[in-house]
Scaffold this motif. Structure first.
Motif, short mmCIF file in Angstrom:
data_model
loop_
_atom_site.label_atom_id
_atom_site.label_comp_id
_atom_site.label_asym_id
_atom_site.label_seq_id
_atom_site.Cartn_x
_atom_site.Cartn_y
_atom_site.Cartn_z
N MET A 1 1.07 -0.86 0.40
CA MET A 1 -0.19 0.05 -0.02
C MET A 1 0.79 0.91 -0.20
SD MET A 1 -2.71 1.18 3.02
CE MET A 1 -2.85 2.88 3.39
N ARG A 2 0.19 2.58 -0.70
CA ARG A 2 1.14 3.07 -0.72
C ARG A 2 0.48 4.68 -1.08
NH1 ARG A 2 6.15 4.96 -4.89
NH2 ARG A 2 6.34 6.85 -3.92
N LEU A 3 0.58 6.13 0.33
CA LEU A 3 -0.71 7.26 0.30
C LEU A 3 0.31 7.59 -1.35
CD1 LEU A 3 0.30 7.92 3.94
CD2 LEU A 3 -1.52 7.55 3.07
N SER A 4 -1.44 7.97 -1.52
CA SER A 4 -1.12 9.13 -2.75
C SER A 4 -0.77 10.56 -2.46
CB SER A 4 -3.02 9.85 -3.02
OG SER A 4 -2.85 10.83 -2.16
N ASN A 5 -0.25 11.36 -3.86
CA ASN A 5 0.48 12.87 -2.92
C ASN A 5 -0.08 13.18 -2.07
OD1 ASN A 5 3.46 11.76 -4.82
ND2 ASN A 5 2.69 12.33 -6.52
N LEU A 6 -1.34 13.18 -2.38
CA LEU A 6 -2.35 14.40 -2.10
C LEU A 6 -2.21 13.69 -0.51
CD1 LEU A 6 -4.00 16.75 -3.07
CD2 LEU A 6 -5.95 15.55 -3.38
N ALA A 7 -2.42 12.56 0.04
CA ALA A 7 -2.72 12.04 1.30
C ALA A 7 -1.55 12.57 1.78
CB ALA A 7 -3.20 10.72 1.50
N ASP A 8 -0.14 12.11 1.21
CA ASP A 8 1.10 12.92 2.04
C ASP A 8 1.53 14.46 2.32
OD1 ASP A 8 4.10 13.01 2.63
OD2 ASP A 8 4.67 12.70 0.39
N TYR A 9 1.02 14.44 1.45
CA TYR A 9 0.93 16.33 1.22
C TYR A 9 -0.30 16.41 2.38
CZ TYR A 9 3.68 16.34 -2.82
OH TYR A 9 3.65 16.27 -4.04
N ALA A 10 -1.09 15.97 2.71
CA ALA A 10 -1.97 16.54 3.81
C ALA A 10 -1.08 16.27 5.35
CB ALA A 10 -3.22 15.64 3.96
N VAL A 11 -0.88 15.09 5.68
CA VAL A 11 0.43 14.51 6.46
C VAL A 11 1.55 15.66 6.80
CG1 VAL A 11 1.24 13.65 7.21
CG2 VAL A 11 -0.42 11.93 6.40
N VAL A 12 2.06 16.52 6.03
CA VAL A 12 2.42 17.25 6.04
C VAL A 12 2.08 18.75 6.15
CG1 VAL A 12 4.22 18.74 4.54
CG2 VAL A 12 4.79 16.51 4.86
N THR A 13 1.48 19.01 5.51
CA THR A 13 0.41 19.91 5.43
C THR A 13 0.18 20.86 7.14
OG1 THR A 13 -0.41 20.53 3.54
CG2 THR A 13 -2.07 21.79 5.21
N MET A 14 -0.72 18.89 7.70
CA MET A 14 -1.67 19.24 8.89
C MET A 14 0.23 19.04 10.22
SD MET A 14 -4.72 19.20 9.43
CE MET A 14 -4.34 18.28 10.97
N SER A 15 1.34 18.82 9.57
CA SER A 15 1.95 18.95 10.71
C SER A 15 2.19 20.05 10.94
CB SER A 15 3.14 17.86 10.38
OG SER A 15 2.81 16.51 10.15
N ALA A 16 2.56 21.14 9.85
CA ALA A 16 2.66 22.55 9.82
C ALA A 16 1.65 22.87 11.01
CB ALA A 16 2.68 22.50 8.70
N ALA A 17 -0.05 23.13 10.38
CA ALA A 17 -0.52 23.65 11.03
C ALA A 17 -0.60 23.10 12.46
CB ALA A 17 -2.05 23.16 10.32
N ALA A 18 -0.22 22.23 13.26
CA ALA A 18 0.34 21.53 14.15
C ALA A 18 1.04 22.47 15.12
CB ALA A 18 -0.20 20.24 14.28
N ARG A 19 1.95 22.38 14.49
CA ARG A 19 3.21 23.31 15.11
C ARG A 19 2.92 25.26 15.22
NH1 ARG A 19 6.28 20.23 11.78
NH2 ARG A 19 6.01 21.76 10.08
N HIS A 20 1.76 25.60 15.04
CA HIS A 20 0.95 26.50 14.69
C HIS A 20 -0.11 26.97 16.06
CE1 HIS A 20 2.72 29.28 11.43
NE2 HIS A 20 2.26 28.31 11.09
N CYS A 21 -0.45 25.61 16.45
CA CYS A 21 -1.05 25.11 17.59
C CYS A 21 -0.84 25.87 18.93
CB CYS A 21 -1.44 23.91 17.81
SG CYS A 21 -2.87 23.10 19.44
N GLY A 22 -1.60 26.55 19.71
CA GLY A 22 -1.99 27.35 20.42
C GLY A 22 -1.17 28.97 20.05
N GLY A 23 -0.81 29.41 19.31
CA GLY A 23 -0.60 30.52 18.82
C GLY A 23 -1.24 31.01 17.94
N ALA A 24 -0.71 31.82 16.58
CA ALA A 24 -1.64 32.89 15.94
C ALA A 24 -2.64 31.81 14.73
CB ALA A 24 -1.03 34.27 15.61
N ARG A 25 -2.87 32.80 14.26
CA ARG A 25 -3.75 31.73 13.21
C ARG A 25 -2.21 31.69 11.87
NH1 ARG A 25 -8.92 33.64 14.56
NH2 ARG A 25 -10.21 31.84 15.48
N THR A 26 -2.86 30.69 10.88
CA THR A 26 -1.66 31.10 9.85
C THR A 26 -2.40 30.86 8.38
OG1 THR A 26 0.50 29.23 8.91
CG2 THR A 26 -1.66 28.20 9.25
N SER A 27 -1.99 30.85 7.14
CA SER A 27 -2.42 30.81 6.26
C SER A 27 -1.83 29.17 5.24
CB SER A 27 -2.31 32.06 5.24
OG SER A 27 -0.87 32.04 4.94
N ALA A 28 -2.58 29.23 3.97
CA ALA A 28 -2.50 28.35 3.43
C ALA A 28 -1.16 28.71 2.65
CB ALA A 28 -3.56 27.61 2.75
#
Length: 134
Positions: A1-28
């Motif tokens: 099994m292999r994740l699609s590129n989009l699923a991989d990018y979603a994980v990377v994006t959510m990981s980055a968003a989580a690093r803003h947790c508790g701070g100011a909002r971020t943008s795409a």
């Protein structure tokens, strides 16, 4: 099994968003810059993650993106399913036609295999994925 590129990018994006947790909002755009992903791709992923209830988007001054719930309450399974849909290894589980459906002796076991895979992914919280390497 292999994740699609989009699923991989979603994980990377959510990981980055989580690093803003508790701070100011971020943008795409900021998430794209932080991750090195193309901005249109991040926007597409953000749209799917928002629709799945993993990100919250606020418009206007002071608006932006933030996690819809604590990072510890979001799992790898949640993120993958937001982009890919239900986690299944075979098409027959999704109700698609199968050429050997009438004589298949394995079909009844696939739900157990899929549950094990989903369980493994559900056991990985976003907090573990968002820690930066030291």
């Amino acid at each position: 099994m292999r994740l699609s590129n989009l699923a991989d990018y979603a994980v990377v994006t959510m990981s980055a968003a989580a690093r803003h947790c508790g701070g100011a909002r971020t943008s795409a755009g900021e998430l794209a810059a932080e991750t090195g992903l193309p901005a249109p791709t991040v926007q597409k992923v953000v749209s799917k993650l928002t629709a799945a209830g993993l990100l919250r988007s606020t418009r206007g001054a002071g608006g932006g993106l933030q996690l819809a719930r604590p990072a510890a309450a979001i799992t790898l399974a949640d993120i993958v399913e937001a982009v890919e849909g239900p986690i299944t290894l075979t098409a027959c589980i999704d109700g698609h036609d199968c050429a050997v459906d009438h004589s298949c002796t394995v079909k009844r076991h696939w739900p157990m295999v899929n549950a094990a895979l989903r369980g493994a992914l559900a056991g990985i919280p976003l907090t573990r994925l968002s820690v930066e390497a030291v």
